[in-house]
Design a protein around this motif. Structure first.
Motif, PDB file in Angstrom:
ATOM      1  N   UNK A  89       0.841  -1.198   0.000  1.00 15.37           N
ATOM      2  CA  UNK A  89       0.000   0.000   0.000  1.00 15.37           C
ATOM      3  C   UNK A  89       0.873   1.244   0.000  1.00 15.37           C
ATOM      4  N   UNK A  90       1.937   1.219   0.808  1.00 18.48           N
ATOM      5  CA  UNK A  90       2.849   2.361   0.891  1.00 18.48           C
ATOM      6  C   UNK A  90       3.540   2.619  -0.449  1.00 18.48           C
ATOM      7  N   UNK A  91       3.966   1.555  -1.108  1.00 10.70           N
ATOM      8  CA  UNK A  91       4.630   1.710  -2.410  1.00 10.70           C
ATOM      9  C   UNK A  91       3.680   2.322  -3.426  1.00 10.70           C
ATOM     10  N   UNK A  92       2.446   1.860  -3.431  1.00 13.53           N
ATOM     11  CA  UNK A  92       1.468   2.392  -4.383  1.00 13.53           C
ATOM     12  C   UNK A  92       1.169   3.868  -4.118  1.00 13.53           C
ATOM     13  N   UNK A  93       1.253   4.270  -2.843  1.00 13.32           N
ATOM     14  CA  UNK A  93       0.958   5.650  -2.472  1.00 13.32           C
ATOM     15  C   UNK A  93       2.197   6.542  -2.450  1.00 13.32           C
ATOM     16  N   UNK A  94       3.379   5.958  -2.644  1.00 11.91           N
ATOM     17  CA  UNK A  94       4.611   6.733  -2.626  1.00 11.91           C
ATOM     18  C   UNK A  94       5.033   7.171  -1.233  1.00 11.91           C
ATOM     19  N   UNK A  99       6.773   6.625   7.018  1.00 12.98           N
ATOM     20  CA  UNK A  99       5.329   6.828   6.924  1.00 12.98           C
ATOM     21  C   UNK A  99       4.600   5.491   6.846  1.00 12.98           C
ATOM     22  N   UNK A 100       5.217   4.509   6.168  1.00  6.82           N
ATOM     23  CA  UNK A 100       4.615   3.190   6.075  1.00  6.82           C
ATOM     24  C   UNK A 100       4.470   2.574   7.458  1.00  6.82           C
ATOM     25  N   UNK A 101       5.545   2.657   8.283  1.00  5.88           N
ATOM     26  CA  UNK A 101       5.481   2.054   9.618  1.00  5.88           C
ATOM     27  C   UNK A 101       4.558   2.834  10.539  1.00  5.88           C
ATOM     28  N   UNK A 102       4.452   4.132  10.320  1.00  4.32           N
ATOM     29  CA  UNK A 102       3.493   4.928  11.086  1.00  4.32           C
ATOM     30  C   UNK A 102       2.061   4.489  10.759  1.00  4.32           C
ATOM     31  N   UNK A 103       1.796   4.288   9.470  1.00  4.64           N
ATOM     32  CA  UNK A 103       0.474   3.828   9.048  1.00  4.64           C
ATOM     33  C   UNK A 103       0.200   2.419   9.568  1.00  4.64           C
ATOM     34  N   UNK A 104       1.219   1.576   9.567  1.00  6.58           N
ATOM     35  CA  UNK A 104       1.069   0.211  10.077  1.00  6.58           C
ATOM     36  C   UNK A 104       0.692   0.230  11.556  1.00  6.58           C
TER      37      UNK A 104
END
Length: 234
Positions: A89-94, A99-104
């Protein structure tokens, strides 16, 4: 004219997420799937991951709300339970790694009961080397176990070189992490497979009870496809 058969499709609606909610008892899943029609789990997830109050989601994103729901919330809901992160999801959103780990972490906090259920499956796989599905079948995951990890450590240690031992620890960590995720995958997908088999037998019987000569053709994810003679329907 000229066609001898038609295909009939029966589709489960979000079966994997419904199973997670049922097995874990997570309140957010129960609120979404404990009613008909289902609530919108994906929009709530998207709002939380993007730091927007759920009640303001549609107002905040306006005409883009549905697109954000489908591009952030939906893939995150399906991705997390099989990987324990939101990297795709993070890769698709750039998004950056941070930020990926924050979202996780936001995701885990949104579904804490479900996360505890996921961790329990992983821990049991580490202790016993297998997971037991609701229908009683087991899926072996020996590389999840402490026994496997210690055996591999001994093998790497036998080389007597600190760099090899350090590399070995990295390999063990990666493989065990993947194996733990596969244990969760086995629980969800294995249960889906059981439900699909039961549905095939049930639906095929019901179709034939109506006098149609049906044949199971194939399954595609959560979709079951039968065929029947055209002249039996028209």
């Amino acid at each position: 004219p000229g066609f001898e058969q038609v295909l009939l499709s029966a589709d489960f609606s979000g079966i994997e997420l419904v199973l997670i909610g049922d097995a874990s008892g997570d309140p957010a899943f129960e609120r979404a799937y404990g009613q008909l029609p289902h609530g919108d789990l994906h929009a709530g997830t998207a709002a939380d991951l993007l730091g927007v109050p759920e009640e303001d989601f549609k107002t905040h994103f306006g005409k883009q709300a549905k697109q954000v729901r489908n591009e952030v919330g939906k893939p995150a809901n399906f991705e997390y339970w099989y990987s324990g992160a939101l990297s795709k999801t993070a890769k698709a959103q750039g998004w950056s790694s941070d930020k990926m780990w924050e979202a996780t972490e936001r995701y885990r906090n949104r579904y804490p009961v479900g996360e505890q259920w996921r961790q329990t499956i992983i821990q049991r796989a580490r202790e016993y080397g297998f997971v037991t599905l609701p229908d009683g079948h087991t899926r072996i995951r020996f590389e999840s176990t402490y026994v496997w990890a210690n055996t591999m450590r001994d093998k790497f240690a036998s080389y007597g070189h600190p760099a090899v031992i350090q590399f070995g620890e990295l390999v063990i960590k990666k493989i065990q992490s993947r194996s733990g995720n596969q244990a969760v995958n086995s629980m969800i997908q294995g249960t889906c497979a059981t439900l699909t088999k039961r549905a095939v037998l049930s639906q095929n019987g019901k179709i034939k009870e109506k006098g149609y000569n049906s044949t199971l053709k194939f399954t595609v994810h959560d979709e079951i496809v039968f065929s029947t003679q055209v002249n039996q329907l028209w």
